[in-house]
Every structure is written in C-alpha cells, then in structure tokens.
Write a protein that holds these residues in place. Structure first.
Motif, PDB file in Angstrom:
ATOM      1  N   GLN A   1       0.827  -1.212   0.000  1.00 43.50           N
ATOM      2  CA  GLN A   1       0.000   0.000   0.000  1.00 43.50           C
ATOM      3  C   GLN A   1       0.861   1.261   0.000  1.00 43.50           C
ATOM      4  O   GLN A   1       0.555   2.236  -0.676  1.00 43.50           O
ATOM      5  CB  GLN A   1      -0.944   0.025   1.205  1.00 43.50           C
ATOM      6  CG  GLN A   1      -1.942   1.183   1.109  1.00 43.50           C
ATOM      7  CD  GLN A   1      -2.659   1.500   2.413  1.00 43.50           C
ATOM      8  OE1 GLN A   1      -2.473   0.806   3.420  1.00 43.50           O
ATOM      9  NE2 GLN A   1      -3.466   2.527   2.401  1.00 43.50           N
TER      10      GLN A   1
ATOM     11  N   HIS B   1      -7.685  -1.057  -0.674  1.00 41.32           N
ATOM     12  CA  HIS B   1      -7.368  -0.474   0.637  1.00 41.32           C
ATOM     13  C   HIS B   1      -8.622  -0.439   1.523  1.00 41.32           C
ATOM     14  O   HIS B   1      -8.571  -0.732   2.711  1.00 41.32           O
ATOM     15  CB  HIS B   1      -6.800   0.949   0.492  1.00 41.32           C
ATOM     16  CG  HIS B   1      -5.574   1.020  -0.382  1.00 41.32           C
ATOM     17  ND1 HIS B   1      -5.061   2.201  -0.845  1.00 41.32           N
ATOM     18  CD2 HIS B   1      -4.770   0.046  -0.869  1.00 41.32           C
ATOM     19  CE1 HIS B   1      -3.995   1.942  -1.600  1.00 41.32           C
ATOM     20  NE2 HIS B   1      -3.809   0.649  -1.626  1.00 41.32           N
TER      21      HIS B   1
ATOM     22  N   GLU C   1      -7.350   1.747  -4.565  1.00 38.83           N
ATOM     23  CA  GLU C   1      -8.076   2.314  -3.415  1.00 38.83           C
ATOM     24  C   GLU C   1      -9.170   1.357  -2.949  1.00 38.83           C
ATOM     25  O   GLU C   1      -9.443   1.247  -1.752  1.00 38.83           O
ATOM     26  CB  GLU C   1      -8.668   3.691  -3.739  1.00 38.83           C
ATOM     27  CG  GLU C   1      -7.647   4.816  -3.939  1.00 38.83           C
ATOM     28  CD  GLU C   1      -6.754   5.091  -2.733  1.00 38.83           C
ATOM     29  OE1 GLU C   1      -6.975   4.526  -1.650  1.00 38.83           O
ATOM     30  OE2 GLU C   1      -5.798   5.863  -2.901  1.00 38.83           O
TER      31      GLU C   1
ATOM     32  N   GLU D   1       0.423   4.307  -2.577  1.00 36.75           N
ATOM     33  CA  GLU D   1       0.080   5.694  -2.230  1.00 36.75           C
ATOM     34  C   GLU D   1       1.115   6.669  -2.814  1.00 36.75           C
ATOM     35  O   GLU D   1       0.769   7.758  -3.261  1.00 36.75           O
ATOM     36  CB  GLU D   1      -0.034   5.888  -0.707  1.00 36.75           C
ATOM     37  CG  GLU D   1      -1.054   4.977   0.013  1.00 36.75           C
ATOM     38  CD  GLU D   1      -2.499   5.158  -0.429  1.00 36.75           C
ATOM     39  OE1 GLU D   1      -2.773   5.880  -1.385  1.00 36.75           O
ATOM     40  OE2 GLU D   1      -3.377   4.527   0.215  1.00 36.75           O
TER      41      GLU D   1
ATOM     42  N   GLU E   1     -10.825   6.169   3.594  1.00 37.81           N
ATOM     43  CA  GLU E   1     -10.491   5.872   2.194  1.00 37.81           C
ATOM     44  C   GLU E   1     -11.761   5.540   1.403  1.00 37.81           C
ATOM     45  O   GLU E   1     -11.814   5.764   0.199  1.00 37.81           O
ATOM     46  CB  GLU E   1      -9.457   4.747   2.102  1.00 37.81           C
ATOM     47  CG  GLU E   1      -8.089   5.211   2.638  1.00 37.81           C
ATOM     48  CD  GLU E   1      -6.954   4.237   2.362  1.00 37.81           C
ATOM     49  OE1 GLU E   1      -6.464   4.192   1.236  1.00 37.81           O
ATOM     50  OE2 GLU E   1      -6.554   3.530   3.299  1.00 37.81           O
TER      51      GLU E   1
END
Ligand SMILES: [Fe+2]
Ligand SMILES: [Fe+2]
Length: 296
Positions: free
Chosen positions: A62, A148, A145, A66, A115
């Motif tokens: 992750q 996530h 995303e 990002e 998120e």
C-alpha cells in the motif's frame, strides 16, 4: 468491498467539470487529493504496528501504491495546468491531526471509512471530469483504493470479533466524522452556486456519502441498527465515551513519552509539511494551458 461501485456511485445526471471553465475549482480539489496521497507516508507507522505477516505485506504494498498516487495527481495537475498549492487546513487536520491511535481505529476510521469516502470522491471525479487522459489515470488508481477500503473492512471485522467492546468506541468516532460531513453539507448548501451543474449537486453527493458510510458500518458489524433508531442522547454518549477513551490513551503516552508531548518541543517536520518544496514535486513542469484542452 462490502459496498458495490453502483451503491457508492452518485448520479450527477451527466453534469461535467470543464478543465478550462472550472480550472480554479479543479486546482483546489486536486491539491486536497495530492495532500491526501502524501499522507500515505503514515502507512510506514502502521506497518510497524501490523498484527500479522499478511497485514504487513499488504501495508508494504500500500505504501508504494500511495506514493504512486502522488505521482498520478502530479501528472494530472501538470496536464491540466494546475499548480501544487497547500491543502485546506481542515483537510490537513482530518488527514494528519486525526490519525488513529490504535490499529482498530486506523483500519476502521482511516481505511474503511476515510479511504471509502475518498474513493467515492474519485468515482465522482471519474464520472464528471471532462478530460479523458486524467480520468484514465484515476480509473487505474481506484482499483488500488478499492483494495485499501476492503482491507480496512476485513481488519475492522477481525478487530471487533476479538474485542466486541470496540464496536461502541469505533461507532462513537465514526459518528464524529459523519457529523463533520453533515456540517459541511450545511455550509455548502448556503454557498454552492445554484447554476453550476456539478457544484450545485455537492450537498446531495455528501448526503449520499454519509448514507454509504452508515451502510458500511452496518455491514462490517459496528452498527446493528439504522442510525435513525439511535436517540440523540445515545449518540452523544457514544461520542463522549469514544473521546474519553482517546483522552485516557493520551494520558498513558504522557507517562511513557513525555518529551513528545511537551508543548515547546519542536515538532518534527515531515513530508506532509515539506512536500511542496520537494524537488520531486517542483520538478513536475507546468505545460502550456493549451494542454488542458488537448483532444482526448
Ligand atoms: Fe491513494
Ligand atoms: Fe489508499
């Protein structure tokens, strides 16, 4: 994910954001997203707190994603002729100042809810921005995303299965962010220009985002009935309890880490404070404004 793309999508009825007409608005909006992605450096903190190998591997990946999203937004901003500028103080506070104080808070509030909210904003930009090269970049980023958010949902479930008392606490904290969104709706309702095709729909979009947040809390198992069935007094109590717990946590760190909490101790500057001066960010050259009107 516990909510489908269809459930999370808000119908803007075909309204579009124009890269030239809405340049100022887009510059503001993408600068908030850019800051949000830079706060991805916090994943490093949570990697150190990861409860098992599976979570650690997820977070390691992750963090890379990002940082790639930072570049995605810099690329989009360069294409649209938008300049990197500071994010709004409220966004800086929400993304940095409200950082979770435990693993459960992080996965529930920052990943599943936070998120999840950002993902809905990305879907909205994909559906409304009239600039195909930017939309194509965003379409690729939302896949990550979505993962996530899904990880946040799964980990929140695990956390509340192990400690059922956490449900009350997480619900109390989630209520505060939903209240924040409702305040924003009230603020925007008085200020959004009624004649702008997309902005005029922003309050309704935020209401939809709050309904999705409630649905997610129910499907995760944090909330066991519709929010409307909780009285005002119950909600106030939940919020007070959650923040009482946070205050106690703060007191504990006062004992263990006294230097960090001394008011005069200089705050360490992090990338979230310095990124606008970073050569990587300033190195993204601004093209001629015509680029924003380049054919798809
Ligand atoms: Fe991201
Ligand atoms: Fe993310």
């Amino acid at each position: 994910m516990l909510l489908t793309r269809e459930e999370m999508t808000f119908d803007f009825h075909g309204a579009k954001l124009d890269p030239v007409r809405d340049r100022e608005l887009l510059e503001w909006m993408f600068n908030q997203f850019l800051y949000g992605e830079v706060t991805g450096i916090q994943v490093g903190h949570w990697l150190y707190e990861a409860p098992d190998m599976e979570a650690a591997k997820f977070l390691a990946r992750q963090s890379l994603e990002e940082m790639q999203h930072v570049d995605n937004f810099l690329r989009i901003m360069a294409m649209l002729g938008l300049e990197p500028r500071p994010a709004h103080p409220a966004i800086r506070f929400l993304a940095t100042g409200m950082m979770g104080s435990s693993w459960a808070e992080h996965v529930a509030l920052e990943m599943a809810q936070g998120e999840g909210f950002v993902l809905q904003a990305f879907y909205a930009v994909i559906d409304t921005l009239d600039h195909k090269p930017s939309v194509d970049i965003l379409r690729r980023a939302v896949k990550q995303e979505e993962r996530h958010v899904e990880f946040g949902e799964q980990q929140t479930r695990k956390a509340i299965e192990a400690k059922p008392w956490l449900r009350r606490r997480l619900l109390g904290l989630a209520l505060v962010s939903m209240w924040g969104v409702r305040r924003l709706i009230g603020y925007l309702e008085k200020r959004t220009p009624a004649d702008h095709p997309v902005l005029s729909q922003l309050p309704a979009f935020l209401e939809h985002a709050n309904r999705c947040a409630e649905l997610r809390l129910r499907r995760i198992g944090v909330l066991d009935r519709p929010l409307s069935e909780l009285s005002g007094a119950t909600r106030t109590l939940l919020v007070a309890e959650a923040y009482g717990g946070k205050a106690l946590g703060g007191l504990a760190s006062l004992v263990t880490l006294p230097l960090r909490l001394l008011p005069l101790w200089p705050k360490k500057k992090r990338l979230t404070d310095t990124y606008l001066r970073d050569a990587h960010v300033t190195g993204y050259a601004l093209p001629a404004p015509e680029a924003a009107r380049a054919p798809d």
